[in-house]
Design an enzyme around this catalytic site. Structure first.
Site, PDB file in Angstrom:
ATOM      1  N   ARG A 176       1.859  -0.832  11.011  1.00  0.00           N
ATOM      2  CA  ARG A 176       2.764  -0.871  12.162  1.00  0.00           C
ATOM      3  C   ARG A 176       3.040  -2.243  12.768  1.00  0.00           C
ATOM      4  O   ARG A 176       4.187  -2.499  13.168  1.00  0.00           O
ATOM      5  CB  ARG A 176       2.270   0.126  13.216  1.00  0.00           C
ATOM      6  CG  ARG A 176       2.546   1.563  12.795  1.00  0.00           C
ATOM      7  CD  ARG A 176       1.720   2.554  13.568  1.00  0.00           C
ATOM      8  NE  ARG A 176       0.313   2.492  13.176  1.00  0.00           N
ATOM      9  CZ  ARG A 176      -0.615   3.291  13.658  1.00  0.00           C
ATOM     10  NH1 ARG A 176      -0.295   4.214  14.538  1.00  0.00           N
ATOM     11  NH2 ARG A 176      -1.872   3.170  13.248  1.00  0.00           N
ATOM     12  N   PRO A 217     -15.953  16.369  -8.488  1.00  0.00           N
ATOM     13  CA  PRO A 217     -15.777  15.277  -9.457  1.00  0.00           C
ATOM     14  C   PRO A 217     -14.665  15.499 -10.474  1.00  0.00           C
ATOM     15  O   PRO A 217     -13.858  14.604 -10.732  1.00  0.00           O
ATOM     16  CB  PRO A 217     -17.154  15.204 -10.150  1.00  0.00           C
ATOM     17  CG  PRO A 217     -18.101  15.649  -9.084  1.00  0.00           C
ATOM     18  CD  PRO A 217     -17.377  16.729  -8.331  1.00  0.00           C
ATOM     19  N   THR A 264     -11.030   3.656  10.073  1.00  0.00           N
ATOM     20  CA  THR A 264     -10.991   2.746  11.229  1.00  0.00           C
ATOM     21  C   THR A 264     -10.507   3.452  12.498  1.00  0.00           C
ATOM     22  O   THR A 264     -10.570   2.891  13.587  1.00  0.00           O
ATOM     23  CB  THR A 264     -10.089   1.526  10.925  1.00  0.00           C
ATOM     24  OG1 THR A 264      -8.966   1.950  10.148  1.00  0.00           O
ATOM     25  CG2 THR A 264     -10.842   0.487  10.139  1.00  0.00           C
ATOM     26  N   ASP A 300      -3.352   4.209  -1.858  1.00  0.00           N
ATOM     27  CA  ASP A 300      -4.325   4.715  -0.883  1.00  0.00           C
ATOM     28  C   ASP A 300      -4.342   6.241  -0.934  1.00  0.00           C
ATOM     29  O   ASP A 300      -3.891   6.919  -0.013  1.00  0.00           O
ATOM     30  CB  ASP A 300      -3.938   4.199   0.510  1.00  0.00           C
ATOM     31  CG  ASP A 300      -5.035   4.404   1.531  1.00  0.00           C
ATOM     32  OD1 ASP A 300      -6.188   4.675   1.132  1.00  0.00           O
ATOM     33  OD2 ASP A 300      -4.739   4.283   2.730  1.00  0.00           O
ATOM     34  N   ASP A 353     -12.761  15.295  -3.412  1.00  0.00           N
ATOM     35  CA  ASP A 353     -12.789  16.642  -3.980  1.00  0.00           C
ATOM     36  C   ASP A 353     -13.971  16.695  -4.952  1.00  0.00           C
ATOM     37  O   ASP A 353     -14.760  15.747  -5.031  1.00  0.00           O
ATOM     38  CB  ASP A 353     -11.437  16.931  -4.673  1.00  0.00           C
ATOM     39  CG  ASP A 353     -11.072  18.415  -4.617  1.00  0.00           C
ATOM     40  OD1 ASP A 353     -11.957  19.251  -4.906  1.00  0.00           O
ATOM     41  OD2 ASP A 353      -9.920  18.737  -4.298  1.00  0.00           O
ATOM     42  N   LYS A 410       0.849  -1.194   0.000  1.00  0.00           N
ATOM     43  CA  LYS A 410       0.000   0.000   0.000  1.00  0.00           C
ATOM     44  C   LYS A 410       0.881   1.239   0.000  1.00  0.00           C
ATOM     45  O   LYS A 410       1.746   1.408   0.863  1.00  0.00           O
ATOM     46  CB  LYS A 410      -0.890   0.023   1.243  1.00  0.00           C
ATOM     47  CG  LYS A 410      -1.808   1.242   1.301  1.00  0.00           C
ATOM     48  CD  LYS A 410      -2.711   1.170   2.496  1.00  0.00           C
ATOM     49  CE  LYS A 410      -2.175   1.959   3.664  1.00  0.00           C
ATOM     50  NZ  LYS A 410      -2.397   3.400   3.583  1.00  0.00           N
ATOM     51  N   LYS A 466      -6.983   8.175  -1.079  1.00  0.00           N
ATOM     52  CA  LYS A 466      -8.117   8.721  -0.316  1.00  0.00           C
ATOM     53  C   LYS A 466      -8.586  10.051  -0.908  1.00  0.00           C
ATOM     54  O   LYS A 466      -8.670  11.074  -0.223  1.00  0.00           O
ATOM     55  CB  LYS A 466      -7.757   8.920   1.151  1.00  0.00           C
ATOM     56  CG  LYS A 466      -7.547   7.632   1.913  1.00  0.00           C
ATOM     57  CD  LYS A 466      -7.721   7.857   3.395  1.00  0.00           C
ATOM     58  CE  LYS A 466      -7.475   6.608   4.183  1.00  0.00           C
ATOM     59  NZ  LYS A 466      -6.074   6.175   4.178  1.00  0.00           N
TER      60      LYS A 466
HETATM   61  O1  C5P Z   1      -0.203   0.905  10.986  1.00  0.00           O
HETATM   62  P1  C5P Z   1      -1.606   0.481  10.635  1.00  0.00           P
HETATM   63  O2  C5P Z   1      -1.738  -1.021  10.494  1.00  0.00           O
HETATM   64  O3  C5P Z   1      -2.643   1.080  11.538  1.00  0.00           O
HETATM   65  O4  C5P Z   1      -1.819   1.100   9.164  1.00  0.00           O
HETATM   66  C1  C5P Z   1      -3.074   1.123   8.538  1.00  0.00           C
HETATM   67  C2  C5P Z   1      -2.963   1.833   7.239  1.00  0.00           C
HETATM   68  O5  C5P Z   1      -4.220   1.811   6.592  1.00  0.00           O
HETATM   69  C3  C5P Z   1      -2.558   3.316   7.346  1.00  0.00           C
HETATM   70  O6  C5P Z   1      -1.679   3.585   6.263  1.00  0.00           O
HETATM   71  C4  C5P Z   1      -3.841   4.079   7.163  1.00  0.00           C
HETATM   72  O7  C5P Z   1      -3.635   5.285   6.471  1.00  0.00           O
HETATM   73  C5  C5P Z   1      -4.656   3.125   6.294  1.00  0.00           C
HETATM   74  N1  C5P Z   1      -6.116   3.234   6.420  1.00  0.00           N
HETATM   75  C6  C5P Z   1      -6.775   3.138   7.634  1.00  0.00           C
HETATM   76  N2  C5P Z   1      -8.144   3.275   7.689  1.00  0.00           N
HETATM   77  C7  C5P Z   1      -8.852   3.461   6.560  1.00  0.00           C
HETATM   78  C8  C5P Z   1      -8.198   3.531   5.331  1.00  0.00           C
HETATM   79  C9  C5P Z   1      -6.806   3.401   5.295  1.00  0.00           C
HETATM   80  O8  C5P Z   1      -6.142   2.912   8.665  1.00  0.00           O
HETATM   81  N3  C5P Z   1     -10.173   3.529   6.604  1.00  0.00           N
END
Ligand code: C5P
Length: 239
Positions: A213, A65, A122, A58, A63, A31, A60
């Site tokens: 992480r 269209p 999340t 990712d 903005d 990612k 994200k």
């Molecule tokens: O370190 P960790 O496992 O928390 O990383 C999760 C990754 O997923 C981060 O890069 C974060 O930006 C991404 N992410 C997220 N929640 C979302 C979409 C993407 O944590 N809804």
């Protein structure tokens, strides 16, 4: 079968390249999120493209269209399998992203990336929803935003593993679920609020698990990745 996507959330292009070199032989996807994209985007995109590994970009995007359309067009490249946008951008924005990905890939004669819509991050806890003006709990909000994404022909959504069972029951198994907030037993949640173990995510039916992480900060990232893959395989067998 569920796939593991390792987040390249590291400070430099060299560190990211090292993670890719060490973990790509395990067959994982990678990612590229804000840290890599804004920090050293060109270098890491050239690296993963040269290696031919699969990438979730990712971005994200959120903005108007037309702006999202030109951004998606610029991001489509070989090996980019998924691009993320925010469902809260609304139906027109989501449709623009889907159309831009399809058309740009056709021009380049490559497979089009799938557009996945972020429902609720999340890191958002149930108690955060009211101050955002969102009615109901995480589950209701995720389902409402997923319906918007499905209607705009997104391939799937990004949500917590805790919402996947309901999502699959309602939208069917072919509407994909990509889940960050994955925490193997005994690892720190950090800023993530709606977390699940790799086993729980696979058993719930998640198609993609994003892990940052717990792998990047492990004493041995290769061993940590292998453990997560083994847990996912074990869960797939009982599913
Ligand atoms: O370190 P960790 O496992 O928390 O990383 C999760 C990754 O997923 C981060 O890069 C974060 O930006 C991404 N992410 C997220 N929640 C979302 C979409 C993407 O944590 N809804």
């Amino acid at each position: 079968m569920s796939r593991l996507i390792v987040a390249l959330d590291v400070a430099t292009a060299d560190e990211a390249a090292e993670v890719v070199d060490r973990l790509a032989p395990l067959g994982v996807w990678f990612k590229i999120g804000y840290e890599a994209l804004f920090g050293y985007g060109d270098a890491i995109r050239a690296k993963v493209e040269a290696l031919g590994v699969n990438v979730f970009l990712d971005a994200k995007l959120h903005d108007i269209p037309r702006t999202v359309e030109v951004a998606v067009r610029a991001l489509v490249r070989p090996g980019i399998r998924i691009i993320s946008v925010h469902a809260l951008g609304g139906n027109d924005m989501l449709q623009s992203a889907v159309i831009a990905a399809t058309e740009r890939a056709r021009e380049l004669e490559i497979a089009p990336p799938e557009i996945f819509a972020v429902t609720l991050l999340t890191s958002i806890a149930p108690e955060d929803l009211r101050e955002l003006g969102l009615l109901g709990g995480p589950g209701e909000n995720v389902m409402r935003l997923a319906a918007l994404a499905r209607d705009a022909r997104c391939a799937g959504v990004i949500c917590s593993a805790n919402e996947v069972r309901d999502l699959k029951a309602f939208f069917g198994s072919s509407f994909a679920a990509l889940c960050p907030g994955i925490r193997p037993a005994g690892t720190a949640a950090g800023d993530q609020k709606r977390v699940a173990t790799p086993r729980d995510a696979v058993e719930a039916g998640a198609d993609y698990l994003v892990v940052g992480r717990p792998i990047l900060e492990a004493a041995d990232p290769l061993a940590a990745t292998r453990e997560i893959l083994a847990e996912m395989e074990g869960a797939a067998r009982v599913r």
